[in-house]
Design a protein around this motif. Structure first.
Motif, PDB file in Angstrom:
ATOM      1  N   ILE A 276      -4.009  -1.866  -0.249  1.00 34.26           N
ATOM      2  CA  ILE A 276      -2.906  -1.129  -0.884  1.00 34.26           C
ATOM      3  C   ILE A 276      -3.449  -0.194  -1.960  1.00 34.26           C
ATOM      4  O   ILE A 276      -3.076   0.982  -2.033  1.00 34.26           O
ATOM      5  CB  ILE A 276      -1.876  -2.099  -1.485  1.00 34.26           C
ATOM      6  N   PHE A 277      -4.342  -0.686  -2.795  1.00 34.72           N
ATOM      7  CA  PHE A 277      -4.882   0.122  -3.900  1.00 34.72           C
ATOM      8  C   PHE A 277      -5.700   1.311  -3.386  1.00 34.72           C
ATOM      9  O   PHE A 277      -5.618   2.408  -3.927  1.00 34.72           O
ATOM     10  CB  PHE A 277      -5.747  -0.744  -4.814  1.00 34.72           C
ATOM     11  N   ALA A 278      -6.472   1.080  -2.338  1.00 32.52           N
ATOM     12  CA  ALA A 278      -7.409   2.114  -1.880  1.00 32.52           C
ATOM     13  C   ALA A 278      -6.795   3.090  -0.890  1.00 32.52           C
ATOM     14  O   ALA A 278      -7.118   4.282  -0.906  1.00 32.52           O
ATOM     15  CB  ALA A 278      -8.638   1.458  -1.251  1.00 32.52           C
ATOM     16  N   GLU A 279      -5.908   2.603  -0.029  1.00 33.06           N
ATOM     17  CA  GLU A 279      -5.468   3.415   1.107  1.00 33.06           C
ATOM     18  C   GLU A 279      -4.068   4.003   0.973  1.00 33.06           C
ATOM     19  O   GLU A 279      -3.763   4.997   1.640  1.00 33.06           O
ATOM     20  CB  GLU A 279      -5.526   2.575   2.399  1.00 33.06           C
ATOM     21  N   CYS A 280      -3.241   3.433   0.142  1.00 32.38           N
ATOM     22  CA  CYS A 280      -1.845   3.889   0.093  1.00 32.38           C
ATOM     23  C   CYS A 280      -1.745   5.271  -0.542  1.00 32.38           C
ATOM     24  O   CYS A 280      -2.343   5.526  -1.590  1.00 32.38           O
ATOM     25  CB  CYS A 280      -0.980   2.888  -0.655  1.00 32.38           C
TER      26      CYS A 280
END
Length: 619
Positions: A276-280
């Motif tokens: 979530i942190f890296a890809e969203c």
């Protein structure tokens, strides 16, 4: 960081689910309005009592947070929000939305559930669907809300009835604007095997979403929710979570230390959060425009108000309405910046045209930069023109005020300096033989003192010219009365008086022409810089639109390839038409003609003001 989220020790209710329907909470909207950073919006939806709130607390990296229930009663009502600094993307805010559990037996309102699900789709950039057990046919059937999106959400104003013949159906466009989709399967106890082979979580999800061939009613019913998920959501991801702890400890999950939780559960939870942190992605709206917290507040209110009015939320209308609010706010903020700066200069009135023009250029550029930073989708240049007109109107007003102040000061200065000469006239000092010489000496000394004063402003030389013209009769009278001078001397002196007046007139005209030319040149440079920035802004908006289309094309091509591999050639052919339509739109967005329509009219405003306002003021 400036413009980031205000401190929020706990989540707040953003949308209440009341007996009167869904209602926005003004205090929560006010929190969002303070956030000027781009927002990454993650919403979790799913059946009630499936542990949605726990995932949100993990993402917030705080505990306790969103309410976790320990009974069969649903704890989350409406939609709750928690805004925190993004842990990996500097200058971004992570907005977490915990939605009311679907299928709550006490609520007994499927219509409300559908709107909560729709809001999760409309508001988020990543939507997490939380379920328990396995992704089987029963689990997918419970996700029936996805099949109702075509009836609950509209892409374009006017809907399908106004759709052009060469345009794709609206539901085919959802992939351009819908969030990424993450399926979080909780309490997963099975082995992930297909045909005896271990598979990844994403392969497990893709297998569950595979379509069956055929057109009988049973196959169509089976395929429909799967086809909707595949068509609507551009990116799909899956995480399978084992039980976090023993069932008897589940009621105190929110207070348990990580050391007491199952290590395998924690590994999946950490992978989930890292993804979530890296890809969203940052939340965007139709046109690829990035959403800030302030814009997001408008979006929330627009959608909820539309639902309450009985209408269907429209992505296009929402963007237009949000753009109008934000662009008007951008005009006001840009103008206020200019106004405050000029108020500071006004304290020093009167000033010459050069410093007034220079400060106008500087502050006008700052106002433009502030406007361009906050505005979007000003495709006709309406709001930029409005800002320039407001700035121009105030600039013209300030020029007049500066001139009035200069005129009053010069008039008083001339009066004070002339007072001793007026007294000598009354005393008859200048009416004696040789008096004209004394008069000329005193007048020249007075003019020298007047010119030595550095605080006269724009009317300095003009008022001196008027003074000399007004006193020409007085000087001639003294000249004619001087018995010491011959007629020839008097004629020569009279000619000198006239030459002095003409010289002052020429000086005023030359000074005005020089000031005006310098001011116009400054304005032209300022307009060129403004045009450059506006062009950059529009190129950036065009780039975002192209990226939006490219993401949609990439998703469609990927889905088409899979349809071909699985033997669904009819579906692949339909997707070919959709891809061609996206290509045509991309080519249309590359048209450079919009620059002329948008930029050129705005560029004329400042120069027009200088050309028309200054001549009658300074001459």
């Amino acid at each position: 960081m400036s413009g980031g989220p205000p401190p929020m020790p706990a989540p707040v209710c953003l949308i209440e689910n009341t007996d009167q329907g869904l209602q926005t909470v003004e205090s929560a909207l006010n929190l969002l309005r303070r956030i000027q950073q781009p927002v990454v919006v993650v919403a979790v939806v799913g059946l009630y009592r499936t542990g949605k709130s726990y995932l949100m607390n993990r993402l917030a990296q705080q505990q306790p947070g969103f309410a976790l229930g320990s009974t069969i009663e649903s704890k989350t009502k409406g939609i709750w929000m928690w805004c925190v600094p993004h842990p990996m993307k500097k200058g971004h805010t992570l907005v977490l939305l915990d939605t009311e559990g679907l299928g709550d037996v006490d609520k007994g309102d499927s219509k409300s559930d559908t709107w909560v699900f729709c809001l999760g789709v409309l508001l988020s950039s990543t939507m997490v669907y939380n379920s328990r057990g396995t992704i089987d046919n029963q689990a997918i059937e419970k996700l029936h809300y996805v099949m109702e999106l075509t009836e609950r959400i509209q892409v374009k104003s006017g809907g399908a009835s106004e759709q052009d013949d060469d345009e794709m159906p609206e539901e085919c466009e959802f992939v351009r604007f819908f969030p990424d989709f993450v399926w979080a399967v909780r309490d997963f106890t099975l082995e992930r095997k297909i045909d005896g082979h271990d598979v990844s979580e994403d392969e497990y999800l893709d297998f569950a979403l595979q379509l069956k061939k055929g057109w009988n009613r049973k196959v169509v019913t089976y395929n429909l929710p799967r086809q909707c998920i595949r068509n609507f959501f551009p990116t799909r991801k899956c995480f399978t979570f084992p039980f976090p702890t023993e069932p008897k400890n589940m009621k105190r999950l929110d207070s348990m230390a990580e050391a007491d939780l199952d290590p395998d559960f924690l590994k999946v939870a950490d992978r989930f959060c890292s993804y979530i942190f890296a890809e969203c992605r940052v939340k965007t709206v139709k046109g690829g425009h990035r959403v800030t917290g302030s814009r997001f507040s408008h979006l929330v209110k627009i959608y909820v108000d539309t639902i309450n009015s009985g209408d269907v939320p429209c992505l296009e209308n929402a963007v237009v309405a949000m753009a109008e609010i934000e662009n008007q706010s951008a005009v006001n903020k840009g103008f206020r910046l200019y106004e405050q700066g000029m108020e500071n200069l006004k304290k020093n009135f009167p000033v010459d045209l050069e410093p007034l023009s220079a400060e106008h250029q500087r502050l006008s550029a700052m106002a433009t930069q502030e406007f361009l930073k906050l505005s979007f989708k000003d495709t006709e240049g309406k709001y930029m023109t409005q800002l320039q007109e407001k700035v121009g109107k105030l600039y013209e007003q300030l020029i007049n005020e500066n001139v009035d102040t200069s005129e009053k000061l010069c008039r008083k200065l001339l009066s004070d300096l002339y007072a001793p000469m007026a007294a000598k006239i009354q005393q008859g000092i200048y009416t004696k033989p040789g008096g004209y010489e004394i008069y000329c000496r005193d007048r020249d000394a007075m003019v020298a003192k007047y010119r030595q004063d550095g605080k006269k402003g724009m009317k300095g030389e003009v008022k001196l010219k008027e003074f000399l013209e007004q006193n020409k009769t007085e000087a001639n009278s003294i000249l004619m009365a001087d018995e010491r001078l011959t007629e020839a001397d008097k004629k020569m002196a009279e000619d000198c008086e006239q030459a002095a007046v003409q010289e002052q007139q020429a000086k005023v005209a030359a000074q005005f022409h020089g000031q005006l030319q310098r001011a116009l040149e400054d304005e032209r440079r300022s307009e060129e810089e403004r045009m450059r920035r506006m062009k950059e802004k529009m190129e950036e908006e065009k780039r975002l639109q192209r990226e939006e289309l490219e993401r949609a094309m990439e998703s469609k091509l990927k889905e088409q390839q899979e349809m071909l591999e699985k033997g669904f050639r009819d579906k692949a052919e339909i997707m070919s038409q959709e891809i061609e339509q996206l290509k045509r739109e991309k080519e249309k967005e590359a048209d450079p003609g919009f620059f002329k329509k948008y930029i050129i009219p705005v560029a004329k405003i400042g120069i027009t003001i200088l050309s028309t306002a200054l001549p009658w003021i300074l001459l």
